[in-house]
Design a protein around this motif. Structure first.
Motif, PDB file in Angstrom:
ATOM      1  N   MET A  48       0.842  -1.166   0.000  1.00 64.23           N
ATOM      2  CA  MET A  48       0.000   0.000   0.000  1.00 64.23           C
ATOM      3  C   MET A  48       0.889   1.231   0.000  1.00 64.23           C
ATOM      4  O   MET A  48       1.830   1.330   0.762  1.00 64.23           O
ATOM      5  N   THR A  49       0.559   2.196  -0.802  1.00 58.81           N
ATOM      6  CA  THR A  49       1.379   3.397  -0.882  1.00 58.81           C
ATOM      7  C   THR A  49       0.895   4.433   0.112  1.00 58.81           C
ATOM      8  O   THR A  49      -0.203   4.354   0.636  1.00 58.81           O
ATOM      9  N   ASP A  50       1.719   5.462   0.338  1.00 58.91           N
ATOM     10  CA  ASP A  50       1.353   6.517   1.272  1.00 58.91           C
ATOM     11  C   ASP A  50       0.062   7.213   0.866  1.00 58.91           C
ATOM     12  O   ASP A  50      -0.709   7.641   1.711  1.00 58.91           O
ATOM     13  N   ALA A  51      -0.183   7.335  -0.435  1.00 55.05           N
ATOM     14  CA  ALA A  51      -1.399   8.005  -0.907  1.00 55.05           C
ATOM     15  C   ALA A  51      -2.654   7.262  -0.472  1.00 55.05           C
ATOM     16  O   ALA A  51      -3.725   7.844  -0.376  1.00 55.05           O
ATOM     17  N   HIS A  52      -2.549   5.968  -0.202  1.00 58.75           N
ATOM     18  CA  HIS A  52      -3.712   5.170   0.169  1.00 58.75           C
ATOM     19  C   HIS A  52      -3.822   4.949   1.672  1.00 58.75           C
ATOM     20  O   HIS A  52      -4.728   4.281   2.125  1.00 58.75           O
ATOM     21  N   GLU A  53      -2.899   5.492   2.467  1.00 58.97           N
ATOM     22  CA  GLU A  53      -2.902   5.283   3.912  1.00 58.97           C
ATOM     23  C   GLU A  53      -4.208   5.734   4.550  1.00 58.97           C
ATOM     24  O   GLU A  53      -4.643   5.173   5.534  1.00 58.97           O
ATOM     25  N   HIS A  54      -4.832   6.768   4.014  1.00 63.77           N
ATOM     26  CA  HIS A  54      -6.000   7.355   4.657  1.00 63.77           C
ATOM     27  C   HIS A  54      -7.327   6.834   4.116  1.00 63.77           C
ATOM     28  O   HIS A  54      -8.373   7.315   4.525  1.00 63.77           O
ATOM     29  N   LEU A  55      -7.331   5.881   3.212  1.00 60.64           N
ATOM     30  CA  LEU A  55      -8.588   5.411   2.633  1.00 60.64           C
ATOM     31  C   LEU A  55      -9.428   4.709   3.693  1.00 60.64           C
ATOM     32  O   LEU A  55      -8.960   3.784   4.360  1.00 60.64           O
ATOM     33  N   ARG A  56     -10.665   5.153   3.833  1.00 60.30           N
ATOM     34  CA  ARG A  56     -11.593   4.618   4.822  1.00 60.30           C
ATOM     35  C   ARG A  56     -13.013   4.664   4.269  1.00 60.30           C
ATOM     36  O   ARG A  56     -13.324   5.445   3.379  1.00 60.30           O
ATOM     37  N   ILE A  57     -13.876   3.822   4.848  1.00 60.41           N
ATOM     38  CA  ILE A  57     -15.304   3.913   4.547  1.00 60.41           C
ATOM     39  C   ILE A  57     -15.818   5.171   5.237  1.00 60.41           C
ATOM     40  O   ILE A  57     -15.629   5.337   6.441  1.00 60.41           O
ATOM     41  N   ILE A  58     -16.463   6.061   4.486  1.00 61.24           N
ATOM     42  CA  ILE A  58     -17.022   7.270   5.096  1.00 61.24           C
ATOM     43  C   ILE A  58     -18.548   7.223   5.173  1.00 61.24           C
ATOM     44  O   ILE A  58     -19.142   7.953   5.944  1.00 61.24           O
ATOM     45  N   GLN A  59     -19.166   6.338   4.376  1.00 64.06           N
ATOM     46  CA  GLN A  59     -20.617   6.171   4.465  1.00 64.06           C
ATOM     47  C   GLN A  59     -21.013   4.844   3.832  1.00 64.06           C
ATOM     48  O   GLN A  59     -20.459   4.451   2.803  1.00 64.06           O
ATOM     49  N   ILE A  60     -21.974   4.173   4.445  1.00 67.59           N
ATOM     50  CA  ILE A  60     -22.570   2.981   3.854  1.00 67.59           C
ATOM     51  C   ILE A  60     -23.830   3.451   3.146  1.00 67.59           C
ATOM     52  O   ILE A  60     -24.753   3.959   3.772  1.00 67.59           O
ATOM     53  N   VAL A  61     -23.836   3.329   1.823  1.00 73.99           N
ATOM     54  CA  VAL A  61     -24.931   3.874   1.013  1.00 73.99           C
ATOM     55  C   VAL A  61     -26.132   2.931   1.020  1.00 73.99           C
ATOM     56  O   VAL A  61     -27.266   3.350   1.228  1.00 73.99           O
ATOM     57  N   ASN A  62     -25.894   1.652   0.783  1.00 78.81           N
ATOM     58  CA  ASN A  62     -26.947   0.636   0.817  1.00 78.81           C
ATOM     59  C   ASN A  62     -26.277  -0.730   0.982  1.00 78.81           C
ATOM     60  O   ASN A  62     -25.090  -0.795   1.291  1.00 78.81           O
ATOM     61  N   ASP A  63     -27.003  -1.814   0.749  1.00 81.97           N
ATOM     62  CA  ASP A  63     -26.438  -3.143   1.025  1.00 81.97           C
ATOM     63  C   ASP A  63     -25.383  -3.601   0.017  1.00 81.97           C
ATOM     64  O   ASP A  63     -24.797  -4.665   0.184  1.00 81.97           O
ATOM     65  N   ARG A  64     -25.084  -2.775  -0.987  1.00 83.85           N
ATOM     66  CA  ARG A  64     -24.022  -3.106  -1.938  1.00 83.85           C
ATOM     67  C   ARG A  64     -23.037  -1.981  -2.183  1.00 83.85           C
ATOM     68  O   ARG A  64     -22.025  -2.196  -2.839  1.00 83.85           O
ATOM     69  N   GLU A  65     -23.318  -0.768  -1.690  1.00 81.63           N
ATOM     70  CA  GLU A  65     -22.501   0.387  -2.044  1.00 81.63           C
ATOM     71  C   GLU A  65     -21.983   1.139  -0.814  1.00 81.63           C
ATOM     72  O   GLU A  65     -22.687   1.258   0.184  1.00 81.63           O
ATOM     73  N   VAL A  66     -20.750   1.647  -0.953  1.00 90.37           N
ATOM     74  CA  VAL A  66     -20.127   2.454   0.092  1.00 90.37           C
ATOM     75  C   VAL A  66     -19.463   3.664  -0.537  1.00 90.37           C
ATOM     76  O   VAL A  66     -19.115   3.655  -1.716  1.00 90.37           O
ATOM     77  N   ALA A  67     -19.293   4.713   0.291  1.00 90.14           N
ATOM     78  CA  ALA A  67     -18.499   5.872  -0.111  1.00 90.14           C
ATOM     79  C   ALA A  67     -17.156   5.757   0.594  1.00 90.14           C
ATOM     80  O   ALA A  67     -17.087   5.401   1.771  1.00 90.14           O
ATOM     81  N   ILE A  68     -16.085   6.044  -0.141  1.00 94.27           N
ATOM     82  CA  ILE A  68     -14.719   5.875   0.353  1.00 94.27           C
ATOM     83  C   ILE A  68     -14.010   7.218   0.307  1.00 94.27           C
ATOM     84  O   ILE A  68     -14.125   7.958  -0.675  1.00 94.27           O
ATOM     85  N   SER A  69     -13.280   7.537   1.377  1.00 93.79           N
ATOM     86  CA  SER A  69     -12.523   8.790   1.424  1.00 93.79           C
ATOM     87  C   SER A  69     -11.412   8.763   0.386  1.00 93.79           C
ATOM     88  O   SER A  69     -10.899   7.701   0.041  1.00 93.79           O
ATOM     89  N   GLY A  70     -11.046   9.918  -0.103  1.00 91.18           N
ATOM     90  CA  GLY A  70      -9.924  10.028  -1.036  1.00 91.18           C
ATOM     91  C   GLY A  70     -10.218   9.430  -2.392  1.00 91.18           C
ATOM     92  O   GLY A  70      -9.979   8.264  -2.616  1.00 91.18           O
TER      93      GLY A  70
END
Length: 150
Positions: A1-23
């Motif tokens: 994993m590179t430094d640019a991806h260190e902060h990737l996190r789930i920021i919202q669960i949209v529905n039972d198949r979709e999520v929003a991801i930071s960055g």
């Protein structure tokens, strides 16, 4: 994993198949990227000395980015499999044993239980806001996942 991806996190669960991801694009995410949603690291200990030998991280789900903005991305489950929901000798019901098979294609979801209702409540999801996300470059079929098939 590179430094640019260190902060990737789930920021919202949209529905039972979709999520929003930071960055999003600024973190190197592109449409079609395979992303691993991971749980917290678990210590692996020597049973005799209790020494921590290392850690493992469980992959909770595998998603693909489909709508990438500059600072966040939307991603959804994509893996599917065929399941027999009809007869054909399964052990679920003797009365259906001699019925012909009925095959359906089911897509992996983020639900703990396939019987859960809408909307997806936080305790019904295998992923949580704040879970780590890692960009994956291998074959998505090679990544284990604890997501629920329905």
């Amino acid at each position: 994993m590179t430094d640019a991806h260190e902060h990737l996190r789930i920021i919202q669960i949209v529905n039972d198949r979709e999520v929003a991801i930071s960055g999003g694009a600024e973190a190197g995410i592109s449409g079609g990227d395979t992303l691993l949603i991971q749980g917290r690291p678990v210590d692996i200990r020597d049973p005799e000395t209790n020494e921590v030998l290392g850690q493992v991280v469980q992959t909770k789900a595998v998603v693909k980015a489909y709508d990438v903005k500059e600072r966040f991305a939307l991603a959804r489950t994509f893996r599917s499999r065929r399941v027999n929901v009809g007869g054909g000798g399964g052990i679920n019901s003797i009365s259906r044993m001699f019925d012909p098979p009925k095959w359906e294609t089911r897509t992996e979801t983020l639900r703990r239980s396939p019987q859960a209702g809408d909307p997806l409540l936080p305790d019904e999801s295998v992923v949580e806001v704040g879970d780590r996300v890692e960009k994956f470059t291998g074959s998505a079929d090679d990544v284990p996942s604890s997501s629920v098939w329905r």
